[in-house]
Each structure stands twice: as C-alpha cells, then as structure tokens.
Design an enzyme around this catalytic site. Structure first.
Site, PDB file in Angstrom:
ATOM      1  N   CYS A 175       0.859  -1.200   0.000  1.00 51.40           N
ATOM      2  CA  CYS A 175       0.000   0.000   0.000  1.00 51.40           C
ATOM      3  C   CYS A 175       0.886   1.237   0.000  1.00 51.40           C
ATOM      4  O   CYS A 175       0.758   2.127   0.844  1.00 51.40           O
ATOM      5  CB  CYS A 175      -0.936  -0.010   1.203  1.00 51.40           C
ATOM      6  SG  CYS A 175      -1.805  -1.576   1.476  1.00 51.40           S
ATOM      7  N   LYS A 208       6.968   6.830   2.194  1.00 49.98           N
ATOM      8  CA  LYS A 208       7.623   5.841   3.056  1.00 49.98           C
ATOM      9  C   LYS A 208       8.576   4.966   2.254  1.00 49.98           C
ATOM     10  O   LYS A 208       9.619   4.551   2.767  1.00 49.98           O
ATOM     11  CB  LYS A 208       6.575   5.009   3.788  1.00 49.98           C
ATOM     12  CG  LYS A 208       5.709   5.824   4.753  1.00 49.98           C
ATOM     13  CD  LYS A 208       4.750   4.934   5.519  1.00 49.98           C
ATOM     14  CE  LYS A 208       3.854   5.736   6.443  1.00 49.98           C
ATOM     15  NZ  LYS A 208       2.860   6.551   5.704  1.00 49.98           N
ATOM     16  N   CYS A 260      -2.880   5.622   9.892  1.00 50.22           N
ATOM     17  CA  CYS A 260      -2.994   7.020  10.315  1.00 50.22           C
ATOM     18  C   CYS A 260      -4.366   7.223  10.938  1.00 50.22           C
ATOM     19  O   CYS A 260      -5.080   8.171  10.636  1.00 50.22           O
ATOM     20  CB  CYS A 260      -2.732   7.990   9.163  1.00 50.22           C
ATOM     21  SG  CYS A 260      -3.744   7.731   7.686  1.00 50.22           S
TER      22      CYS A 260
END
Length: 441
Positions: free
Chosen positions: A251, A257, A372
C-alpha cells in the site's frame, strides 16, 4: 469571447458541494483551481479547507437561521452561505465585503432570486453573533458519531483529539540522509532565512516555523529533502533496516515511506506495491526526484498470485487503508466523507491484508503494521486479533519515547504544533512456530 470567471467564493461553494456529494477535496479542488486566476488559488484553497474544517459548526448555525428548506435546484446556496459564515467567524475579511461579495456570487451562479435570503441570513449572523452550539459535536465541529466514538475509546483524550484535528498541521520535512545530515540542512535553511528546528522523535525530521512553497527549500528539486509528517517518518526506525535486506512496502502510494526506506540503508531490495496505477505514478515521480530505485508493482496486495514471486521478505511495512482519522487536520474533508459503518469494513480489510502478507515474511523477519487512524478498532484490536490466531507471531516493540503504549502497539495522537495521529505495531515471525500454528488456506 472568453468565458467570464466565477467569483472565488462561488467556486469554493461548488467545491464544497462536490465534497458533500462524495468527492474528496483532492478530487474536487483541482477542477476548482483551474477555474480561478493564479492569484486567487491560495484564497480558494483556504476557503475550501476552512469550510470543511468548521463545516459541522457552521452548518449547525445555518440550520438555526434557515427557517425552511430550499428547493433541490437551489441547494448551491447552502455551501455558498457556509463559505461566507466561515469567513465571518474565522477570517480577517471585512464583514460587509463578505456579505456583498457572497450576494454577487449568488447572482453569478444563476440564483438571483436567492440574493435577498442570503443577504438577510448573513446580516443576521453579523448582528446576532454566533449562537451557542447545540452539542459537543457541533462545538468541536465533528460528526456526532465520530465524537461519540472517540469519547468512548479515549475518555480522557477525546476532546484533545478533536481540538488537534481542528488545528492546522505544521510543515515537516524529512532530510535525505544520502545527501545531508539534518544539522547541515538546518544550516542551509538558516542561510535562506527559513526558521526551523529538529523534530523530537524522527531522526531526519525538521519542522518549519511557517509553511513555505517547496520551491523555496534548498535542493528540493534534486532530492535533498521531502515533505513528510514526523509520525509518518517513524516507520523506518521501527523497521530496523540493514544492508542487503529484501523489503516490501505494501500500500505504498504516494511513495513517501518507500523513499524514506531507501534513504535509510544501503543495498536494499525494495518492492513497492499499490493497487492504484495512477497513484503508483506518484511513487515513481518521488523516486526519480530523490534519485532512488525500487521495484514497482500495481496489484491488490492481498492477491499474492498477482504480484508475489515466492521469495520471502526480511521486512514488511504494511501501511493499511484506514479511516485516516489521525490526519483530519490535513484532510478536513474526512469529517464529511467518512461514515461510522466504514470502520468495521476497514477493519476486515486490514486484518485480511495482515493475514495474507504474513505468509510472505521470512521466519525471523519483522512486519511493521501502520495506520494514520486513532480508532482502536483499526489499530491495537487488529493486532490482538491477529496474535491470538497466530502462534508464530510475536509483538516486539522496542523501547520508545513517543506514543501511548496500548499493550499491542503505540498510538500517537494529533498534537497541535507537532505530529499527526498514527499507530504502529512491530510483529516478528518466530523461527520455530508450534505444530498447531494457524495458517491460511
């Protein structure tokens, strides 16, 4: 003859209506920005974000003042008045200008018959002041279900979480360790009269005193630095990366990231995976700017037959799709778009992804589960469910100076002037699971 531009607040009303109809700001706002002059774009963005941030409180006031419902064809007047109320309650714009320009915007939208109503409602709002909110949810400008869920989940923190959601997040950078030390880049910022300080927890993080355009950041175009919240940066420290490891970023889009992983250690074999081909283009753009390389795959992470070559990973970052309830301050449209029924549906997706990707992790490897979100149902309860079903899984959280220890991972909450809300859990796969280890069919 060139088509006459609509006033900025008329375009803002159209964007807000699109969000009410189910579009995200990231989908609706670009169309709006294309309709206004370049000099008006920052104002349009501020109106749209501000109106979403305070939508529930503004709408509560509007329903008090609007004594009968509008006809279906006149519903554009609702977001138009909400934008005006946002300016009256939360901006420095002169009140008379807000009223007059909103009336003109009404006419430009082809609704001159509503101009008298809008004028009367806005003048009453000025004359009478803001009414007392009917509920905590209205006062803190969140949907009722979200307010109650947070109150139940975090009885001592719920109001601070909602206040944090209403504060604008700071601009935070991640210094590319392959090009600069953090101290060296802070010195460059000072030379360019950009005030900033090192973040408290992320080793490569810098927080600016005031946001600025990326074009003002030294070396941004050549990959010296990226924009990334401090909480999001913490994943690389938890992964415990070492040269030569095979790493999966599941993902992965838009790639922040992925790039942070590649900046953290040499000679990593990184696979970045996402099911959105359009968003994977963003991953490639970020890699190109930072002069980094990864293997990109467009597929559903849970469908291993689509993308996995059978070679296990030393490290997996699983940043699952979630409610995004920890980043509402950066995406206030979440308050309008998210529904309570979304949470259990997301939880099942999250657990399924964890189950499937666990089979691709080497014995002795580490998986970092991330969201998140600030809802336990998506966070430590997922980890508890997973560990209970998998005897080869162990929670191996290092000693940390940040976040709340939930017993099954660390929860960060949105902090005004600091990081967003995130959850992290580190899972290690035992080398020698017991004979009755749970497995996937």
């Amino acid at each position: 003859m060139a088509r006459q531009r609509l006033p900025v607040r008329a375009v803002a009303a159209q964007v807000l209506q699109a969000v009410n109809d189910g579009q995200s700001l990231s989908q609706a706002l670009p169309h709006g920005l294309a309709q206004v002059s370049e000099s008006d774009r920052s104002q349009l963005q501020a109106l749209c974000y501000g109106s979403c941030r305070w939508y529930h409180r503004l709408y509560s006031e509007l329903t008090i003042r609007l004594h009968k419902p509008l006809k279906k064809g006149d519903r554009i007047a609702i977001p138009l008045m909400l934008v005006a109320l946002f300016q009256i309650r939360h901006s420095q714009q002169a009140d008379y200008a807000v009223v007059n320009e909103t009336v003109e915007a009404c006419r430009s939208l082809g609704k001159p018959h509503l101009s008298g109503l809008i004028n009367a409602i806005l003048r009453a709002a000025l004359r009478e002041g803001e009414p007392e909110p009917a509920s905590d949810a209205d006062e803190l400008s969140h949907p009722q279900w979200m307010t109650e869920k947070l109150r139940h989940n975090w009885p001592e923190r719920w109001q601070a979480i909602l206040d944090g959601n209403n504060a604008q997040g700071p601009m935070t950078l991640r210094v590319n360790a392959r090009q600069h030390s953090r101290d060296a880049y802070l010195a460059q910022l000072r030379q360019n009269d950009i005030a900033a300080a090192a973040t408290a927890f992320a080793k490569q993080g810098i927080q600016l005193d005031r946001p600025c355009g990326v074009e003002q950041l030294p070396g941004f175009d050549t990959g010296a630095v990226s924009v990334q919240d401090e909480a999001a940066q913490l994943c690389t420290q938890l992964l415990d990366l070492a040269p030569g490891q095979r790493v999966l970023d599941a993902c992965a889009a838009p790639g922040g990231k992925t790039c942070a992983i590649l900046e953290s250690s040499d000679n990593l074999d990184v696979v970045a995976l996402d099911q959105s081909a359009e968003r994977m283009q963003r991953v490639q753009e970020n890699l190109d700017r930072l002069q980094l390389q990864a293997r990109l795959a467009t597929a559903d992470a849970a469908d291993l037959d689509q993308w996995w070559d059978g070679r296990p990973f030393d490290r997996i970052l699983l940043d699952v799709p979630c409610s995004a309830s920890g980043v509402i301050r950066r995406h206030p449209d979440i308050k309008l778009l998210r529904r309570e029924k979304d949470i259990p549906a997301l939880a099942e997706i999250q657990l399924n992804l964890l189950e499937r990707l666990w089979t691709t992790l080497k014995p002795g490897g580490r998986l970092v589960y991330a969201t998140c979100s600030v809802f336990p149902q998506e966070n430590h309860r997922i980890i508890q469910r997973f560990i209970k079903a998998h005897e080869d899984a162990a929670l191996t959280m290092p000693e940390l100076a940040w976040g709340l220890d939930t017993g099954a991972g660390r929860q960060l909450f949105p902090e005004p002037g600091s990081h967003d809300g995130f959850f992290y859990a580190c899972l290690s796969r035992n080398e020698h699971p017991s004979a009755n280890q749970a497995t996937l069919p």
